[in-house]
Design an enzyme around this catalytic site. Structure first.
Site, short mmCIF file in Angstrom:
data_model
loop_
_atom_site.label_atom_id
_atom_site.label_comp_id
_atom_site.label_asym_id
_atom_site.label_seq_id
_atom_site.Cartn_x
_atom_site.Cartn_y
_atom_site.Cartn_z
N LEU A 1 0.78 -1.24 0.00
CA LEU A 1 0.00 0.00 0.00
C LEU A 1 0.81 1.30 0.00
CD1 LEU A 1 -2.96 -1.03 2.31
CD2 LEU A 1 -3.00 -0.67 -0.16
N GLY B 1 3.32 2.45 -1.55
CA GLY B 1 3.75 2.96 -2.84
C GLY B 1 2.67 2.96 -3.91
N HIS B 2 1.45 2.58 -3.56
CA HIS B 2 0.40 2.42 -4.59
C HIS B 2 -0.88 3.10 -4.16
CE1 HIS B 2 -2.33 0.17 -7.35
NE2 HIS B 2 -1.25 0.10 -8.08
N TYR B 3 -1.12 4.19 -4.21
CA TYR B 3 -0.57 5.49 -4.58
C TYR B 3 -0.37 6.30 -3.32
CZ TYR B 3 -1.99 4.18 -9.29
OH TYR B 3 -2.11 3.53 -10.48
N ILE C 1 -4.48 2.46 -2.90
CA ILE C 1 -5.42 1.53 -3.55
C ILE C 1 -4.75 0.16 -3.56
CG2 ILE C 1 -6.60 0.92 -5.69
CD1 ILE C 1 -6.65 3.92 -6.37
#
Length: 138
Positions: free
Chosen positions: A43, A45-47, A52
């Site tokens: 989580l 690094g995404h975003y 997400i």
């Protein structure tokens, strides 16, 4: 892959809420839930600022659900392919993901079609292929 440790990007536990059962047409259905925790390692690094749950992790939830709910009589199942994945809405930290699985096939190859939902409705449709390696189910 004997002796190889399987890795998964998903930390959450899969809970079986409906064990596998057969219908009169030879299909097997089952259901699981997975709660996406704030501690999922994918989580941050995404975003950043608006996390997400990645689509590949949604597919992995279906994979893990399939391994937890093999069809009756199946041996040790191994993922052999992704037939399709269609993402319909995002999955966020804190979501309880419900996975409804339908198994068809047998004789060495099983197809697992899954409908993935959250409180907001349909999140994904995923179809996976598994190879039955014999022996005891995992």
């Amino acid at each position: 892959m004997s002796g190889v440790r399987q890795a998964s990007p998903v930390v959450a536990e899969v809970e079986v809420v409906r064990p596998p059962s057969s219908d009169d047409r030879g299909r097997v259905s089952a259901a699981t839930t997975v709660t996406v925790g704030e501690d999922e390692t994918v989580l941050p690094g995404h975003y950043p600022g608006f996390p997400i749950f990645p689509g590949v992790c949604v597919i992995e939830c279906v994979h893990l659900s399939g391994l937890r709910t093999p069809p009756p009589g199946a041996g040790r199942l191994e993922l052999s392919g992704v037939d399709s994945a269609r993402f319909l809405s995002p999955v966020f930290p804190g979501d309880r993901v419900e996975v409804d699985l339908t198994w068809t096939g047998g004789s060495g190859t099983w197809k697992c079609a899954a409908r993935v939902t959250t409180v907001r409705g349909a999140a994904a449709q995923v179809r996976l292929f598994f190879t039955d390696r014999g022996g005891r189910a995992a």
